[in-house]
Design an enzyme around this catalytic site. Structure first.
Site, mmCIF file in Angstrom:
data_model
loop_
_atom_site.group_PDB
_atom_site.id
_atom_site.type_symbol
_atom_site.label_atom_id
_atom_site.label_comp_id
_atom_site.label_asym_id
_atom_site.label_seq_id
_atom_site.Cartn_x
_atom_site.Cartn_y
_atom_site.Cartn_z
ATOM 1 N N ASP A 1 0.860 -1.182 0.000
ATOM 2 C CA ASP A 1 0.000 0.000 0.000
ATOM 3 C C ASP A 1 0.897 1.232 0.000
ATOM 4 O O ASP A 1 1.698 1.429 0.914
ATOM 5 C CB ASP A 1 -0.847 -0.058 1.277
ATOM 6 C CG ASP A 1 -1.768 1.123 1.425
ATOM 7 O OD1 ASP A 1 -1.664 2.089 0.645
ATOM 8 O OD2 ASP A 1 -2.601 1.079 2.345
ATOM 9 N N ILE A 2 0.749 2.068 -1.007
ATOM 10 C CA ILE A 2 1.648 3.216 -1.139
ATOM 11 C C ILE A 2 1.505 4.206 0.023
ATOM 12 O O ILE A 2 2.439 4.943 0.324
ATOM 13 C CB ILE A 2 1.440 3.917 -2.513
ATOM 14 C CG1 ILE A 2 2.677 4.733 -2.887
ATOM 15 C CG2 ILE A 2 0.182 4.764 -2.509
ATOM 16 C CD1 ILE A 2 2.711 5.187 -4.325
ATOM 17 N N ASN B 1 -7.144 12.712 -10.546
ATOM 18 C CA ASN B 1 -7.974 13.044 -11.717
ATOM 19 C C ASN B 1 -7.873 14.539 -11.967
ATOM 20 O O ASN B 1 -7.250 15.265 -11.201
ATOM 21 C CB ASN B 1 -9.425 12.593 -11.522
ATOM 22 C CG ASN B 1 -10.051 13.236 -10.302
ATOM 23 O OD1 ASN B 1 -10.027 14.460 -10.162
ATOM 24 N ND2 ASN B 1 -10.582 12.436 -9.401
ATOM 25 N N ASP C 1 -5.860 7.239 -5.325
ATOM 26 C CA ASP C 1 -6.201 8.627 -4.973
ATOM 27 C C ASP C 1 -7.041 8.655 -3.685
ATOM 28 O O ASP C 1 -6.728 9.381 -2.716
ATOM 29 C CB ASP C 1 -6.998 9.222 -6.156
ATOM 30 C CG ASP C 1 -7.156 10.722 -6.083
ATOM 31 O OD1 ASP C 1 -6.486 11.359 -5.246
ATOM 32 O OD2 ASP C 1 -7.956 11.256 -6.884
ATOM 33 N N SER D 1 -2.477 5.012 -14.022
ATOM 34 C CA SER D 1 -3.435 4.756 -15.126
ATOM 35 C C SER D 1 -3.871 3.309 -15.299
ATOM 36 O O SER D 1 -4.718 3.023 -16.149
ATOM 37 C CB SER D 1 -2.893 5.255 -16.490
ATOM 38 O OG SER D 1 -2.982 6.648 -16.570
ATOM 39 N N ILE E 1 -8.576 2.359 -12.688
ATOM 40 C CA ILE E 1 -9.820 2.905 -13.232
ATOM 41 C C ILE E 1 -9.617 3.441 -14.661
ATOM 42 O O ILE E 1 -10.506 3.347 -15.505
ATOM 43 C CB ILE E 1 -10.350 4.009 -12.283
ATOM 44 C CG1 ILE E 1 -10.777 3.362 -10.957
ATOM 45 C CG2 ILE E 1 -11.493 4.793 -12.911
ATOM 46 C CD1 ILE E 1 -10.905 4.315 -9.793
ATOM 47 N N TYR E 2 -8.433 3.949 -14.973
ATOM 48 C CA TYR E 2 -8.183 4.527 -16.297
ATOM 49 C C TYR E 2 -7.865 3.475 -17.372
ATOM 50 O O TYR E 2 -7.726 3.815 -18.551
ATOM 51 C CB TYR E 2 -7.090 5.593 -16.229
ATOM 52 C CG TYR E 2 -7.588 6.933 -15.698
ATOM 53 C CD1 TYR E 2 -8.922 7.117 -15.330
ATOM 54 C CD2 TYR E 2 -6.739 8.019 -15.574
ATOM 55 C CE1 TYR E 2 -9.386 8.325 -14.842
ATOM 56 C CE2 TYR E 2 -7.197 9.237 -15.085
ATOM 57 C CZ TYR E 2 -8.514 9.389 -14.726
ATOM 58 O OH TYR E 2 -8.971 10.598 -14.253
HETATM 59 N N1 AR6 Z 1 -1.303 1.606 -3.007
HETATM 60 C C1 AR6 Z 1 -0.703 1.320 -4.202
HETATM 61 N N2 AR6 Z 1 -1.370 1.124 -5.336
HETATM 62 C C2 AR6 Z 1 -2.712 1.206 -5.287
HETATM 63 C C3 AR6 Z 1 -3.417 1.511 -4.106
HETATM 64 C C4 AR6 Z 1 -2.658 1.702 -2.930
HETATM 65 N N3 AR6 Z 1 -3.223 2.001 -1.756
HETATM 66 N N4 AR6 Z 1 -4.747 1.526 -4.402
HETATM 67 C C5 AR6 Z 1 -4.865 1.231 -5.693
HETATM 68 N N5 AR6 Z 1 -3.648 1.033 -6.247
HETATM 69 P P1 AR6 Z 1 -6.182 3.822 -9.902
HETATM 70 P P2 AR6 Z 1 -5.819 5.339 -12.384
HETATM 71 C C6 AR6 Z 1 -3.274 0.694 -7.623
HETATM 72 O O1 AR6 Z 1 -7.508 3.369 -10.320
HETATM 73 O O2 AR6 Z 1 -5.996 4.119 -13.189
HETATM 74 C C7 AR6 Z 1 -9.141 7.678 -9.161
HETATM 75 O O3 AR6 Z 1 -10.510 7.680 -8.875
HETATM 76 C C8 AR6 Z 1 -4.317 0.010 -8.491
HETATM 77 O O4 AR6 Z 1 -4.349 -1.384 -8.228
HETATM 78 O O5 AR6 Z 1 -5.994 4.264 -8.507
HETATM 79 O O6 AR6 Z 1 -4.682 6.266 -12.734
HETATM 80 C C9 AR6 Z 1 -8.655 9.050 -9.576
HETATM 81 O O7 AR6 Z 1 -9.322 10.082 -8.883
HETATM 82 C C10 AR6 Z 1 -3.775 0.323 -9.881
HETATM 83 O O8 AR6 Z 1 -2.794 -0.646 -10.277
HETATM 84 O O9 AR6 Z 1 -5.637 5.059 -10.806
HETATM 85 C C11 AR6 Z 1 -8.962 9.056 -11.034
HETATM 86 O O10 AR6 Z 1 -10.311 9.356 -11.282
HETATM 87 C C12 AR6 Z 1 -3.067 1.652 -9.715
HETATM 88 O O11 AR6 Z 1 -2.996 1.899 -8.304
HETATM 89 C C13 AR6 Z 1 -8.707 7.626 -11.458
HETATM 90 O O12 AR6 Z 1 -8.896 6.851 -10.283
HETATM 91 C C14 AR6 Z 1 -3.771 2.817 -10.344
HETATM 92 O O13 AR6 Z 1 -5.172 2.647 -10.210
HETATM 93 C C15 AR6 Z 1 -7.290 7.418 -11.924
HETATM 94 O O14 AR6 Z 1 -7.180 6.130 -12.452
#
Ligand code: AR6
Length: 182
Positions: A16-17, A30, A40, A125, A128-129
Site C-alpha cells: 500500500d503506497i 484526476n 487517490d 493509469s 480505473i483509467y
Molecule cells: N497503493 C498502491 N497502489 C494502489 C493503491 C494503494 N493504496 N490503491 C490502488 N492502487 P487507480 P488510475 C493501484 O484506479 O488508473 C481515481 O478515482 C491500483 O491497483 O488508482 O490512474 C482518480 O481520482 C492500480 O494498479 O488510478 C482518477 O479518477 C493503480 O494503483 C482515477 O482513479 C492505479 O489505479 C485514476 O485512475
C-alpha cells in the site's frame, strides 16, 4: 526485487503506497484534484484533510494530463504528495503511451526540484483509467531510467497493489528491462 542503476536504487514493492516512507509519493489523481477512488482515495483517506485543502486553495484549475501538482503529505510519512494525471486508455488511439511517459518524467523532475531524495510510484493509469499493465510497466521503468543519473533521487519504489497475476506480469516486464540495463 531491487537493483542499483547509475547510483539510484530501484525497487519493486508489493503493498500500500500510503505506508511508504519515501520523501515523496506520487498520486494517480484526476483532473479536478478533489480526490476519487483507487490510490487517490486511499491517499486522501490516510493522509487526512490537509491534502485536499491544499489542492483546493493552490490548484483551483486542477491538473492537465501528464501535469504535476505538489501538496503536503498530511498524516502520511511522506513529506510531499506529487499528484499527476495519467491518461485514460482509449485503446492507444490518443497518444496514451507518450502521455503516461510525461506523468512519470514530470513527477520525477518535480521530486528533484523540491529536493526529495526518494520517491514512490503507484502504477499510474492501470486501474480505473484502464491502461493495460503489460504496456504500462515498461513505460514506467524506461521513463524513470531515462531520468537517471539524478542529483537528488537515491531511491525509487514502484509500489504494486494489484492481484498476483498482474503483479507477476509487471515484475517480469520490469525484470527483463532491468536486465537489459545492467
Ligand atoms: N497503493 C498502491 N497502489 C494502489 C493503491 C494503494 N493504496 N490503491 C490502488 N492502487 P487507480 P488510475 C493501484 O484506479 O488508473 C481515481 O478515482 C491500483 O491497483 O488508482 O490512474 C482518480 O481520482 C492500480 O494498479 O488510478 C482518477 O479518477 C493503480 O494503483 C482515477 O482513479 C492505479 O489505479 C485514476 O485512475
Amino acid at each position: 526485487m531491487e537493483i542499483v542503476i547509475k547510483k539510484t536504487q530501484l525497487s519493486i514493492i508489493q503493498g500500500d503506497i500510503t505506508l511508504e516512507e519515501t520523501d515523496a509519493i506520487v498520486n494517480a489523481a484526476n483532473t479536478t484534484l478533489r480526490g476519487g477512488g483507487g490510490v487517490d482515495g486511499a491517499i486522501h483517506r490516510a493522509g487526512g484533510p490537509t491534502i485536499l485543502e491544499e489542492c483546493v486553495t493552490k490548484y483551483p484549475q486542477g491538473c492537465e494530463t501528464g501535469g504535476v501538482r505538489t501538496t503536503n503529505g498530511g498524516l502520511l510519512k511522506a513529506k510531499w504528495i506529487i499528484h499527476t494525471l495519467g491518461p485514460i486508455w482509449h485503446r492507444g488511439s490518443q497518444n496514451e503511451p507518450v502521455l503516461l511517459e510525461n506523468s512519470y518524467r514530470n513527477t520525477f523532475h518535480q521530486a528533484e526540484r523540491i529536493g526529495a531524495t526518494s520517491i514512490s510510484y503507484p502504477s499510474i493509469s492501470t486501474g480505473i483509467y484502464g491502461f493495460p499493465m503489460q504496456k504500462a510497466a515498461p513505460i514506467a521503468i524506461e521513463t524513470v531510467l531515462s531520468c537517471l543519473p539524478s542529483n537528488s533521487i537515491q531511491e525509487v519504489h514502484f509500489v504494486l497493489f494489484s492481484n498476483r497475476s498482474e503483479r507477476l506480469t509487471q515484475i517480469g516486464q520490469l525484470g527483463t528491462i532491468w536486465k537489459n540495463h545492467s
